[in-house]
Design a protein around this motif. Structure first.
Motif, short mmCIF file in Angstrom:
data_model
loop_
_atom_site.label_atom_id
_atom_site.label_comp_id
_atom_site.label_asym_id
_atom_site.label_seq_id
_atom_site.Cartn_x
_atom_site.Cartn_y
_atom_site.Cartn_z
N MET A 166 52.42 93.56 -15.37
CA MET A 166 51.42 93.03 -16.04
C MET A 166 51.02 91.96 -15.09
N THR A 167 49.87 91.41 -14.93
CA THR A 167 49.28 90.21 -14.24
C THR A 167 49.02 89.42 -15.24
N ASP A 168 49.61 88.13 -15.29
CA ASP A 168 49.54 86.96 -16.38
C ASP A 168 48.78 85.99 -15.52
N PHE A 169 47.26 86.10 -15.88
CA PHE A 169 46.50 85.13 -14.84
C PHE A 169 46.78 83.45 -15.60
N ALA A 170 46.93 83.32 -16.75
CA ALA A 170 47.07 82.21 -17.45
C ALA A 170 48.43 81.38 -16.90
N GLU A 171 49.33 82.42 -16.52
CA GLU A 171 50.64 81.84 -16.23
C GLU A 171 50.58 81.35 -14.58
N ARG A 172 49.96 82.27 -13.88
CA ARG A 172 49.75 82.37 -12.58
C ARG A 172 48.94 80.99 -11.90
N GLY A 173 47.91 80.97 -12.85
CA GLY A 173 46.98 79.78 -12.74
C GLY A 173 46.21 79.67 -11.25
N ASP A 174 45.76 80.93 -10.93
CA ASP A 174 44.80 81.27 -9.86
C ASP A 174 43.43 81.20 -10.04
N TYR A 175 42.66 80.77 -8.86
CA TYR A 175 41.37 80.77 -9.01
C TYR A 175 40.71 81.41 -7.73
N THR A 176 39.46 81.73 -8.15
CA THR A 176 38.53 82.48 -6.91
C THR A 176 37.12 81.72 -6.93
N SER A 177 36.78 81.70 -5.48
CA SER A 177 35.36 81.03 -5.05
C SER A 177 34.63 82.10 -4.38
N PHE A 178 33.32 81.98 -4.98
CA PHE A 178 32.35 82.90 -4.33
C PHE A 178 31.17 82.16 -3.31
N ASP A 179 30.98 82.57 -2.51
CA ASP A 179 29.55 82.18 -1.90
C ASP A 179 28.40 83.08 -1.84
N GLY A 180 27.63 82.88 -2.91
CA GLY A 180 26.66 84.14 -3.20
C GLY A 180 27.59 85.38 -3.68
N MET A 181 27.62 86.40 -3.07
CA MET A 181 28.37 87.52 -3.60
C MET A 181 29.38 87.92 -2.37
N CYS A 217 33.36 86.80 -1.42
CA CYS A 217 34.35 85.93 -1.91
C CYS A 217 34.88 84.83 -0.74
N ILE A 218 35.27 83.77 -1.21
CA ILE A 218 35.47 82.81 -0.32
C ILE A 218 37.09 82.62 -0.11
N ALA A 219 37.71 82.32 -1.26
CA ALA A 219 39.26 82.49 -1.45
C ALA A 219 39.65 82.45 -2.67
N THR A 220 40.79 83.12 -2.97
CA THR A 220 41.65 83.18 -4.15
C THR A 220 42.97 82.44 -4.07
N GLY A 221 43.52 81.64 -4.84
CA GLY A 221 44.52 80.82 -4.79
C GLY A 221 44.83 79.52 -5.94
N SER A 222 45.38 78.58 -5.17
CA SER A 222 45.61 77.44 -6.59
C SER A 222 44.20 76.39 -6.19
N LYS A 223 44.23 75.69 -7.24
CA LYS A 223 43.17 74.82 -7.32
C LYS A 223 42.95 73.94 -5.98
N ALA A 224 43.86 73.48 -5.46
CA ALA A 224 43.84 72.79 -4.23
C ALA A 224 43.45 73.82 -3.24
N GLU A 225 44.17 74.93 -3.06
CA GLU A 225 43.64 75.78 -1.96
C GLU A 225 42.26 76.14 -1.92
N VAL A 226 41.59 76.84 -3.44
CA VAL A 226 40.19 77.05 -3.35
C VAL A 226 39.20 75.82 -3.18
N ALA A 227 39.94 74.67 -3.58
CA ALA A 227 38.82 73.74 -3.30
C ALA A 227 38.74 72.96 -1.99
N ILE A 228 39.82 73.45 -1.14
CA ILE A 228 39.58 73.07 0.35
C ILE A 228 38.71 74.16 0.94
#
Length: 209
Positions: free
Chosen positions: A1-16, A18-29
């Motif tokens: 099972m993938t517990d997204f709430a526990e993992r706390g990861d994020y994903t960013s997109f530029d248009g369609m 995908c830029i990155a998936t990771g922690s808030k800090a990783e995705v923000a950078i």
């Protein structure tokens, strides 16, 4: 099972794309680098626990951005000290906790109003430990019995939130949404097959339970 709430990861997109998936800090950078490099946009960031888009503060240098979100993810760690580092506890820390009343175990309970029919109150009054204990047991049992169904519902909701933001104007969105909530994986794949690859793959990633 993938517990997204526990993992706390994020994903960013530029248009369609995908830029990155990771922690808030990783995705923000990663987003900051993409925008500095002239990302076509729109640039969106998603909380994978909910599938909803969020805003991140990208001001400052990469070091400042990383510190901003690493510190936020680890409250109380930056600049903190405790007795294990050779600091004596204060007098306030050493004082005993306020005595508990008889029959009131420290469970972190929260008092809220509950409206029930008279026959429900009559039944609760006959249960060992009283109404509160009986209600807690009923809730815990319902959570246990319905855990798998609840995980599926949460997965469908986060996938739908993401789909609405990224694919709401794409061909097959309405049909894909119906297949999603019907738990029809075959139809969902058929209707999303022509979608941009990163959007389609992330939709199915959010459906992992």
């Amino acid at each position: 099972m993938t517990d997204f709430a526990e993992r706390g990861d994020y994903t960013s997109f530029d248009g369609m794309h995908c830029i990155a998936t990771g922690s808030k800090a990783e995705v923000a950078i990663a987003v900051r680098r993409a925008t500095d490099a002239g990302a076509a946009g729109p640039v969106l960031i998603f909380d994978n626990a909910t599938g909803r888009s969020i805003d991140l503060d990208l001001r400052g240098s990469e070091t400042q951005i990383r510190k901003r979100y690493v510190d936020a993810a680890q409250p109380g760690q930056a600049g903190s000290t405790d007795a294990s580092e050779g600091v004596e506890p204060s007098a306030d820390d050493s004082e005993p906790a306020e005595p508990r009343g008889r029959g009131r175990p420290r469970l972190g309970v929260v008092a809220r109003e509950v409206t029930l029919l008279p026959r429900h109150w009559d039944w609760l009054a006959t249960q060992p430990g009283g109404a509160s204990v009986a209600l807690r047991k009923l809730v815990e049992e319902a959570r246990r019995v319905n855990a798998e169904r609840d995980r599926l519902r949460d997965a469908q909701q986060r996938a739908y939130h993401f789909m609405s933001a990224m694919a709401g104007n794409l061909t097959g969105f309405e049909e894909a949404s119906r297949a999603l909530f019907a738990n029809d994986g075959v139809k969902l794949r058929e209707w999303t097959d022509a979608w941009p690859e990163d959007v389609r793959l992330h939709t199915f990633r959010l459906l992992q339970v």
